[in-house]
Design a protein around this motif. Structure first.
Motif, short mmCIF file in Angstrom:
data_model
loop_
_atom_site.label_atom_id
_atom_site.label_comp_id
_atom_site.label_asym_id
_atom_site.label_seq_id
_atom_site.Cartn_x
_atom_site.Cartn_y
_atom_site.Cartn_z
N TYR A 110 0.84 -1.20 0.00
CA TYR A 110 0.00 0.00 0.00
C TYR A 110 0.87 1.25 0.00
O TYR A 110 1.99 1.26 0.53
CB TYR A 110 -0.91 0.02 1.24
CG TYR A 110 -1.73 -1.23 1.39
CD1 TYR A 110 -2.95 -1.36 0.76
CD2 TYR A 110 -1.26 -2.31 2.15
CE1 TYR A 110 -3.70 -2.52 0.88
CE2 TYR A 110 -2.00 -3.47 2.28
CZ TYR A 110 -3.23 -3.57 1.63
OH TYR A 110 -3.96 -4.71 1.76
N ASP A 111 0.29 2.33 -0.55
CA ASP A 111 0.94 3.64 -0.52
C ASP A 111 -0.15 4.71 -0.56
O ASP A 111 -0.25 5.51 -1.48
CB ASP A 111 1.90 3.80 -1.71
CG ASP A 111 2.75 5.06 -1.59
OD1 ASP A 111 2.79 5.64 -0.49
OD2 ASP A 111 3.34 5.47 -2.59
N GLU A 112 -1.00 4.70 0.48
CA GLU A 112 -2.15 5.60 0.55
C GLU A 112 -1.90 6.69 1.59
O GLU A 112 -1.35 6.44 2.67
CB GLU A 112 -3.40 4.81 0.93
CG GLU A 112 -3.97 3.97 -0.20
CD GLU A 112 -4.81 4.80 -1.15
OE1 GLU A 112 -6.04 4.76 -1.08
OE2 GLU A 112 -4.19 5.52 -1.97
N GLY A 113 -2.38 7.91 1.26
CA GLY A 113 -2.07 9.04 2.14
C GLY A 113 -3.25 9.63 2.87
O GLY A 113 -3.08 10.27 3.90
N SER A 114 -4.48 9.49 2.41
CA SER A 114 -5.64 10.12 3.04
C SER A 114 -6.82 9.14 3.03
O SER A 114 -7.78 9.30 2.25
CB SER A 114 -6.03 11.42 2.32
OG SER A 114 -4.97 12.37 2.41
#
Length: 568
Positions: A166-170
């Motif tokens: 994963y590489d999710e920010g919000s």
């Protein structure tokens, strides 16, 4: 998402109902800081087989502001989890039958950082020492890492199991948390609790155009084998991630500068409370005192000093009720009206102890010493009303009991392998108008194996061995000791002085020992647990042997009855 929202609605309804009945709080309008450390157990719903997600550390901080039972708070959470490949590589063969042995594994940890805000609901116990909180939070989270790759390097030279992570920010996130706090004082406490967190619609990463890829394998008792089927997910899916966790930490409570009870623009007043006995007018140290405001909330608590006084400082001008309690007995409350407070003066109030009973304030000690004995079950029996009650001595051997003004009482101690003194108490010897506290010390002697303990006042008429009435209390004490310690065996021994012949003294002492045993057995002790032994004049304690002139006092020292525990 719908299930989570339904749960939140139910929790809010419960919290509002809970808060509406939780009206006893020490403070309102205050800040609270709660750093914590815990352990998180995650669930990643990405439908990728052969990957487990392990728990990991959770570090967090809650910043809350409360108005009585309701508040609002901000949570920050750092969570570290890790993936674990479970692809069966032991004795793994490919479709051609070749055993695969050369593997490489890459696993990246997953970090989650959550920040959210939401309502708080709290219940505070009347003692102000304990509180329970429900915290609801909504906010955003970042989720990074989790790439898992298992490769076979020689025969197939390909990924056997893969997830891009994963590489999710919000990420939209909800959290529900229960927290329980114990306060050491008005500022510091410790807490523990648990939470449920859910991240909605988390999108997987892509690596080389793939989100996930794995070979299918069958597993048998002999090992595992590849089927030749390869499953690839080229599009990143959105799914939920959830976790539960437990934690513990510190709680720091800071009053708001705008608290209407302690604001900087308000005048601050002092109230001194003296606790007294109504009948003797004696001041009462160690009395617990609570100050309640006009709304019924506990504003401050304290304990009276050696002069029976406790002072409450920095309080607002208000109508107060003053409650007190001494050794679990309530004192008569008093009121302090707002109009009675004067600037620059300490308002003086008095609360009274009106209970008509005496307070038995005693100590259990090791016999012939001043050493207190902790853990003694002190039992007091009302011989008139056939009632009894008990308490346990503290670390210093002290105890507190209440006795009425009428009746007759018997006090004893109970502790494994200790022989207790029995004391009679006659309240008629005391005057309640002049005495509240009755001081009484009881002693216990350790009954060690083979150690002789003298039974006092076991007297016989001349040349007789009948048990006289004045000997019964001491033999009753022995019987009670044996009932309290049913696993022991006891020898009762009788001794004479040197006067008269050896054979006469031997027979007389044996008859007296037998009589003592018969009496103890008649009090409910098994005869198999007690034996009698007459020693005549064979164990004199002084020089008064045959032919030696001695006083009656010295001869009396040798005429005795003893008990000892038999351990073989």
């Amino acid at each position: 998402m719908k299930a989570f929202m339904k749960t939140v609605v139910l929790l809010v309804v419960f919290a509002c109902t809970w808060g509406s009945v939780a009206q006893t709080h020490p403070d309102h309008n205050y800040w609270q800081l709660s750093p914590r450390v815990g352990y998180d157990f995650p669930t990643y719903d990405n439908d990728t087989p052969f990957i487990d997600y392990q728990g990991g550390i959770e570090l967090g901080l809650s910043v809350d502001y409360y108005w009585r039972w309701f508040g609002i708070g901000l949570d920050l959470d750092y969570i570290k989890n890790s993936p674990e490949s479970t692809f069966p590589i032991d004795n793994l063969i490919d479709i051609s039958g070749t055993t695969l042995t050369d593997f490489s594994l890459r696993e990246e940890g997953i970090t989650r950082f959550f920040y959210g805000i939401g309502p708080n609901f709290q219940y505070v116990s009347p003692s102000n020492k304990f509180k329970a909180e429900l915290n609801l939070r909504g906010g955003l989270a970042s989720i990074k890492g989790g790439l898992t790759e298992l490769r076979e390097n020689t025969v197939i030279n390909d990924r056997l199991n893969f997830h891009a992570g994963y590489d999710e920010g919000s990420v939209l996130t909800g959290k529900a948390q229960l927290r329980f706090t114990y306060f050491f004082n008005q500022t510091f406490g410790i807490h523990a609790g648990a939470y449920y967190m859910r991240h909605f619609g988390v999108q997987e990463s892509l690596d080389g155009g793939m989100a996930a890829r794995y070979y299918d394998a069958t597993i048998s008792e002999q090992g595992s084998s590849l089927t030749g089927d390869i499953y690839t997910r080229a599009e990143a899916c959105e799914h939920d991630i959830s976790s539960v966790g437990v934690f513990a930490g510190l709680t720091i409570k800071l009053k708001s500068k705008h608290d209407n009870k302690c604001c900087t623009t308000c005048e601050k007043y002092s109230l001194a409370v003296t606790a007294r006995d109504k009948f003797t007018r004696q001041v009462l140290p160690d009395t617990d005192v609570a100050l309640r405001d006009s709304a019924g909330n506990i504003v401050q608590t304290g304990t009276t000093n050696t002069f029976g006084i406790v002072v409450f400082n920095d309080i607002a001008k208000d109508d107060y009720v003053i409650d007190g309690q001494l050794y679990e007995v309530g004192l008569t409350s008093n009121n302090a009206g707002a109009s009675e407070f004067k600037e620059g003066q300490t308002l003086q109030k008095e609360i009274l102890y009106e209970d008509e009973n005496f307070i038995l304030q005693g100590k259990a000690v090791i016999c012939n010493t001043a050493t207190g004995l902790p853990g003694v079950d002190v039992i007091i029996k009302n011989l008139t009303a056939a009632e009894q009650k008990s308490t346990i001595t503290d670390g210093n051997g002290t105890y507190i009991l209440h006795i009425g003004q009428r009746g007759s009482y018997e006090l004893r101690g109970k502790k494994d392998k200790y022989f207790s003194q029995t004391v009679k108490i006659n309240p008629a010897e005391y005057d309640r108008s002049t005495t509240l506290f009755v001081k009484l010390e009881i002693c216990l002697e350790e009954a060690e194996c083979g150690k002789a303990i003298t039974l006092n006042n076991i007297l016989y008429d001349l040349d007789k061995y009948d048990i006289r009435p004045d000997a019964r209390p001491e033999l009753n004490r022995l019987a009670q000791f044996m009932k309290d310690n049913p696993g022991i065996r006891v020898e009762v021994s009788s001794h004479t002085d040197s006067r008269a012949s050896d054979s006469y003294n031997q027979t007389l002492s044996q008859n007296r020992a037998n009589a003592a045993v018969d009496y103890v057995v008649s009090q409910g002790v098994s005869r198999s647990k007690i034996t009698g032994k007459g020693y005549g004049e064979s164990r004199l304690l002084n020089e008064c042997a045959d032919g030696v002139s001695c006083s009656e006092t010295k001869h009396q020292i040798n005429r005795r009855t003893e008990m000892k525990v038999i351990c073989n």
